[in-house]
Design a protein around this motif. Structure first.
Motif, mmCIF file in Angstrom:
data_model
loop_
_atom_site.group_PDB
_atom_site.id
_atom_site.type_symbol
_atom_site.label_atom_id
_atom_site.label_comp_id
_atom_site.label_asym_id
_atom_site.label_seq_id
_atom_site.Cartn_x
_atom_site.Cartn_y
_atom_site.Cartn_z
ATOM 1 N N LEU A 117 42.452 17.473 -4.391
ATOM 2 C CA LEU A 117 43.296 16.778 -3.423
ATOM 3 C C LEU A 117 43.766 17.692 -2.292
ATOM 4 O O LEU A 117 43.717 17.311 -1.120
ATOM 5 N N LEU A 118 44.176 18.897 -2.632
ATOM 6 C CA LEU A 118 44.735 19.810 -1.635
ATOM 7 C C LEU A 118 43.704 20.811 -1.114
ATOM 8 O O LEU A 118 43.859 21.325 -0.002
ATOM 9 N N GLY A 119 42.702 21.078 -1.882
ATOM 10 C CA GLY A 119 41.670 22.019 -1.446
ATOM 11 C C GLY A 119 42.239 23.418 -1.272
ATOM 12 O O GLY A 119 42.889 23.971 -2.159
ATOM 13 N N ASP A 120 42.015 23.983 -0.085
ATOM 14 C CA ASP A 120 42.481 25.346 0.192
ATOM 15 C C ASP A 120 43.998 25.430 0.362
ATOM 16 O O ASP A 120 44.549 26.532 0.415
ATOM 17 N N TYR A 121 44.672 24.304 0.493
ATOM 18 C CA TYR A 121 46.120 24.304 0.706
ATOM 19 C C TYR A 121 46.906 24.296 -0.610
ATOM 20 O O TYR A 121 48.135 24.206 -0.591
ATOM 21 N N ASN A 122 46.207 24.369 -1.728
ATOM 22 C CA ASN A 122 46.902 24.332 -3.016
ATOM 23 C C ASN A 122 47.836 25.526 -3.182
ATOM 24 O O ASN A 122 48.985 25.390 -3.634
ATOM 25 N N GLY A 123 47.340 26.704 -2.807
ATOM 26 C CA GLY A 123 48.187 27.903 -2.913
ATOM 27 C C GLY A 123 49.389 27.841 -1.980
ATOM 28 O O GLY A 123 50.503 28.244 -2.350
ATOM 29 N N ILE A 124 49.154 27.337 -0.754
ATOM 30 C CA ILE A 124 50.265 27.216 0.204
ATOM 31 C C ILE A 124 51.291 26.210 -0.294
ATOM 32 O O ILE A 124 52.505 26.406 -0.162
ATOM 33 N N PHE A 125 50.804 25.121 -0.876
ATOM 34 C CA PHE A 125 51.701 24.090 -1.399
ATOM 35 C C PHE A 125 52.583 24.670 -2.510
ATOM 36 O O PHE A 125 53.808 24.455 -2.540
ATOM 37 N N THR A 126 51.967 25.401 -3.410
ATOM 38 C CA THR A 126 52.733 25.994 -4.510
ATOM 39 C C THR A 126 53.724 27.037 -4.004
ATOM 40 O O THR A 126 54.883 27.100 -4.450
ATOM 41 N N ALA A 127 53.293 27.868 -3.049
ATOM 42 C CA ALA A 127 54.181 28.906 -2.509
ATOM 43 C C ALA A 127 55.360 28.300 -1.755
ATOM 44 O O ALA A 127 56.502 28.780 -1.854
ATOM 45 N N SER A 128 55.115 27.242 -0.981
ATOM 46 C CA SER A 128 56.198 26.616 -0.223
ATOM 47 C C SER A 128 57.217 25.962 -1.148
ATOM 48 O O SER A 128 58.436 26.011 -0.898
ATOM 49 N N ALA A 129 56.729 25.356 -2.249
ATOM 50 C CA ALA A 129 57.653 24.761 -3.211
ATOM 51 C C ALA A 129 58.503 25.834 -3.884
ATOM 52 O O ALA A 129 59.724 25.672 -4.057
ATOM 53 N N GLY A 130 57.873 26.960 -4.225
ATOM 54 C CA GLY A 130 58.645 28.053 -4.824
ATOM 55 C C GLY A 130 59.642 28.656 -3.845
ATOM 56 O O GLY A 130 60.769 29.010 -4.213
ATOM 57 N N LEU A 131 59.216 28.780 -2.564
ATOM 58 C CA LEU A 131 60.124 29.308 -1.545
ATOM 59 C C LEU A 131 61.325 28.389 -1.337
ATOM 60 O O LEU A 131 62.467 28.847 -1.176
ATOM 61 N N GLN A 132 61.074 27.082 -1.355
ATOM 62 C CA GLN A 132 62.176 26.139 -1.176
ATOM 63 C C GLN A 132 63.145 26.191 -2.354
ATOM 64 O O GLN A 132 64.359 26.057 -2.164
ATOM 65 N N LEU A 168 56.151 21.434 -8.532
ATOM 66 C CA LEU A 168 55.525 22.547 -9.243
ATOM 67 C C LEU A 168 55.076 22.124 -10.638
ATOM 68 O O LEU A 168 54.002 22.543 -11.115
ATOM 69 N N TRP A 169 55.843 21.287 -11.288
ATOM 70 C CA TRP A 169 55.461 20.807 -12.614
ATOM 71 C C TRP A 169 54.210 19.928 -12.534
ATOM 72 O O TRP A 169 53.317 20.032 -13.380
ATOM 73 N N ILE A 170 54.123 19.089 -11.479
ATOM 74 C CA ILE A 170 52.940 18.245 -11.285
ATOM 75 C C ILE A 170 51.704 19.102 -11.044
ATOM 76 O O ILE A 170 50.612 18.836 -11.569
ATOM 77 N N SER A 171 51.888 20.142 -10.236
ATOM 78 C CA SER A 171 50.735 21.000 -9.929
ATOM 79 C C SER A 171 50.254 21.753 -11.159
ATOM 80 O O SER A 171 49.058 22.086 -11.263
ATOM 81 N N GLU A 172 51.127 22.015 -12.098
ATOM 82 C CA GLU A 172 50.716 22.697 -13.334
ATOM 83 C C GLU A 172 50.061 21.729 -14.321
ATOM 84 O O GLU A 172 49.176 22.114 -15.074
ATOM 85 N N GLN A 173 50.504 20.478 -14.298
ATOM 86 C CA GLN A 173 49.979 19.503 -15.251
ATOM 87 C C GLN A 173 48.633 18.928 -14.808
ATOM 88 O O GLN A 173 47.802 18.580 -15.638
#
Length: 219
Positions: free
Chosen positions: A46-61, A35-40
């Motif tokens: 790189l992720l395209g449309d999966y950026n939101g899913i990536f962030t949500a899955s990290a927060g869920l974990q 999550l820190w990398i995605s904010e920086q």
């Protein structure tokens, strides 16, 4: 709050707690770092449309691993203070086993080797606690569990309500008392003895009567 001194095995619980807390800390740190990398950095390219899913899955974990750590801390406190009821312990083990079982299946589908190894450790340790909790609850319902507020009644006579139990080996049971029936009617008087020599005299029959069937009748 009532005491619940049930036989929770330290070899099962302590091992499960250590493994779960260590693995959860690793997953928690990895998710926070992502999550820190995605904010920086901008990962849209790189992720395209999966950026939101990536962030949500990290927060869920992060939320799931934090919940697992909190549940383990609650289990440690309640069991150490002998205030953990078996039903609550079984419920906690079911929740953890279900969560990590689902995540393990998802990681297996995604072919993530490191995630599979970490989640299988969490799933296996939670499943071990689940089996242990199920055994305790089953024994408590059958009345064969010692500890807590329940103690099986001791009946030295070997009887239960409406059920005759066989004598236990090595236990002495007194012989039954005499159950011979005795009539409430008065017993006939003993025979009379006439003199000190011990001669027995027949009962006197009045004059003018005859004796038939051991009964005197008048003539």
């Amino acid at each position: 709050m009532a005491k619940h001194d049930y036989p929770y095995k330290k070899s099962v619980n302590v091992t499960a707690w250590i493994l779960q807390i260590l693995v959860c800390i690793v997953l928690l740190a990895a998710s926070a770092w992502l999550l820190w990398i995605s904010e920086q950095q901008d990962l849209d390219d790189l992720l395209g449309d999966y950026n939101g899913i990536f962030t949500a899955s990290a927060g869920l974990q992060i939320g799931i691993t934090g919940l697992n750590i909190v549940m383990n801390v609650v289990e440690i406190i309640l069991i150490s203070q002998k205030r953990m009821p078996p039903g609550l312990f079984l419920t906690s083990a079911c929740i953890k086993t279900g969560i990590w079982g689902i995540i393990f299946i998802l990681n297996a589908i995604a072919h993530s080797a490191l995630s599979i190894i970490l989640t299988i450790v969490l799933f296996a340790s939670s499943l071990t606690q689940l089996i242990h909790a199920a055994i305790i609850v089953h024994r408590k319902r059958r009345g064969t569990l010692t500890g807590g507020n329940y103690a099986p009644a001791v009946n030295p006579q070997g009887f239960e309500e409406g059920v005759y139990a066989q004598p236990a080996p090595g236990y002495y049971y007194p012989p039954p008392t005499n159950t011979e029936y005795k009539s409430p009617a008065a017993s006939p008087p003993p025979p009379q003895y006439g003199n000190p020599a011990g001669d027995v005299y027949a009962p006197q029959v009045p004059a003018g009567s005859y004796e038939l069937d051991s009964r005197a009748r008048n003539l």
